[in-house]
Design a protein around this motif. Structure first.
Motif, mmCIF file in Angstrom:
data_model
loop_
_atom_site.group_PDB
_atom_site.id
_atom_site.type_symbol
_atom_site.label_atom_id
_atom_site.label_comp_id
_atom_site.label_asym_id
_atom_site.label_seq_id
_atom_site.Cartn_x
_atom_site.Cartn_y
_atom_site.Cartn_z
ATOM 1 N N ILE A 164 0.861 -1.185 0.000
ATOM 2 C CA ILE A 164 0.000 0.000 0.000
ATOM 3 C C ILE A 164 0.900 1.238 0.000
ATOM 4 O O ILE A 164 1.812 1.351 0.811
ATOM 5 C CB ILE A 164 -0.898 0.036 1.257
ATOM 6 C CG1 ILE A 164 -1.728 -1.243 1.352
ATOM 7 C CG2 ILE A 164 -1.775 1.288 1.256
ATOM 8 C CD1 ILE A 164 -2.329 -1.476 2.720
ATOM 9 N N ARG A 165 0.615 2.142 -0.911
ATOM 10 C CA ARG A 165 1.340 3.409 -0.927
ATOM 11 C C ARG A 165 0.312 4.515 -1.156
ATOM 12 O O ARG A 165 -0.311 4.580 -2.194
ATOM 13 C CB ARG A 165 2.390 3.460 -2.024
ATOM 14 C CG ARG A 165 3.175 4.790 -2.000
ATOM 15 C CD ARG A 165 4.224 4.877 -3.086
ATOM 16 N NE ARG A 165 5.246 3.859 -2.910
ATOM 17 C CZ ARG A 165 5.804 3.179 -3.910
ATOM 18 N NH1 ARG A 165 5.451 3.395 -5.143
ATOM 19 N NH2 ARG A 165 6.736 2.271 -3.658
ATOM 20 N N ASP A 166 0.135 5.334 -0.125
ATOM 21 C CA ASP A 166 -0.734 6.491 -0.271
ATOM 22 C C ASP A 166 0.108 7.742 -0.010
ATOM 23 O O ASP A 166 1.324 7.665 0.058
ATOM 24 C CB ASP A 166 -1.971 6.397 0.631
ATOM 25 C CG ASP A 166 -1.655 6.390 2.112
ATOM 26 O OD1 ASP A 166 -0.547 6.793 2.500
ATOM 27 O OD2 ASP A 166 -2.525 5.985 2.898
ATOM 28 N N GLU A 167 -0.521 8.862 0.137
ATOM 29 C CA GLU A 167 0.208 10.122 0.304
ATOM 30 C C GLU A 167 1.041 10.160 1.582
ATOM 31 O O GLU A 167 2.039 10.852 1.653
ATOM 32 C CB GLU A 167 -0.768 11.293 0.294
ATOM 33 C CG GLU A 167 -1.484 11.453 -1.029
ATOM 34 C CD GLU A 167 -2.589 12.488 -0.967
ATOM 35 O OE1 GLU A 167 -2.745 13.155 0.079
ATOM 36 O OE2 GLU A 167 -3.293 12.616 -1.970
ATOM 37 N N GLU A 168 0.643 9.416 2.591
ATOM 38 C CA GLU A 168 1.280 9.503 3.903
ATOM 39 C C GLU A 168 2.213 8.358 4.240
ATOM 40 O O GLU A 168 3.071 8.485 5.087
ATOM 41 C CB GLU A 168 0.206 9.603 4.988
ATOM 42 C CG GLU A 168 -0.695 10.803 4.816
ATOM 43 C CD GLU A 168 -1.892 10.760 5.747
ATOM 44 O OE1 GLU A 168 -1.918 9.927 6.666
ATOM 45 O OE2 GLU A 168 -2.802 11.559 5.528
ATOM 46 N N ARG A 169 2.044 7.214 3.607
ATOM 47 C CA ARG A 169 2.825 6.049 4.044
ATOM 48 C C ARG A 169 3.032 5.046 2.912
ATOM 49 O O ARG A 169 2.328 5.041 1.908
ATOM 50 C CB ARG A 169 2.159 5.390 5.230
ATOM 51 C CG ARG A 169 0.782 4.923 4.900
ATOM 52 C CD ARG A 169 -0.011 4.499 6.096
ATOM 53 N NE ARG A 169 -1.366 4.297 5.604
ATOM 54 C CZ ARG A 169 -2.435 4.561 6.255
ATOM 55 N NH1 ARG A 169 -2.367 5.016 7.467
ATOM 56 N NH2 ARG A 169 -3.613 4.362 5.741
#
Length: 96
Positions: free
Chosen positions: A80-85
């Motif tokens: 998982i790669r989102d804006e925060e992690r």
């Protein structure tokens, strides 16, 4: 009575090699809600779900839940790669 499926899950950061190391550590830890059972008990390894990187945890969780089977001898991991992690969600299915 039909069996019910439940899931065990954990998360970690890093690359897939780190996921493998975490999985080994998790398998030695007792479950909080079942002290006589270890996490991911009965699962011999962890495999990546896909090469795909998910944009959020909910999408990854749903795909893992659809793919995991209680009869699998392994857990599955989704990146998982989102804006925060940037992390991995590891999940396995079990029958009650």
């Amino acid at each position: 009575m039909a069996s019910k499926i439940h899931y065990q899950a954990n998360i970690c950061r890093g690359d897939f090699q780190h996921v493998l190391e975490c999985f080994g550590d998790w398998k030695r830890q007792s479950l909080v809600y079942r002290k006589n059972q270890t996490m991911f008990e009965g699962k011999r390894e962890v495999r990546p779900l896909t090469e795909r990187t998910f944009s959020n945890g909910e999408l990854a969780h749903n795909m893992l839940a659809q793919t995991c089977s209680p009869h699998d001898s392994y857990a599955l991991a989704a990146r998982i790669r989102d804006e925060e992690r940037d992390l991995w969600l590891v999940m396995a299915a079990y029958e009650e």
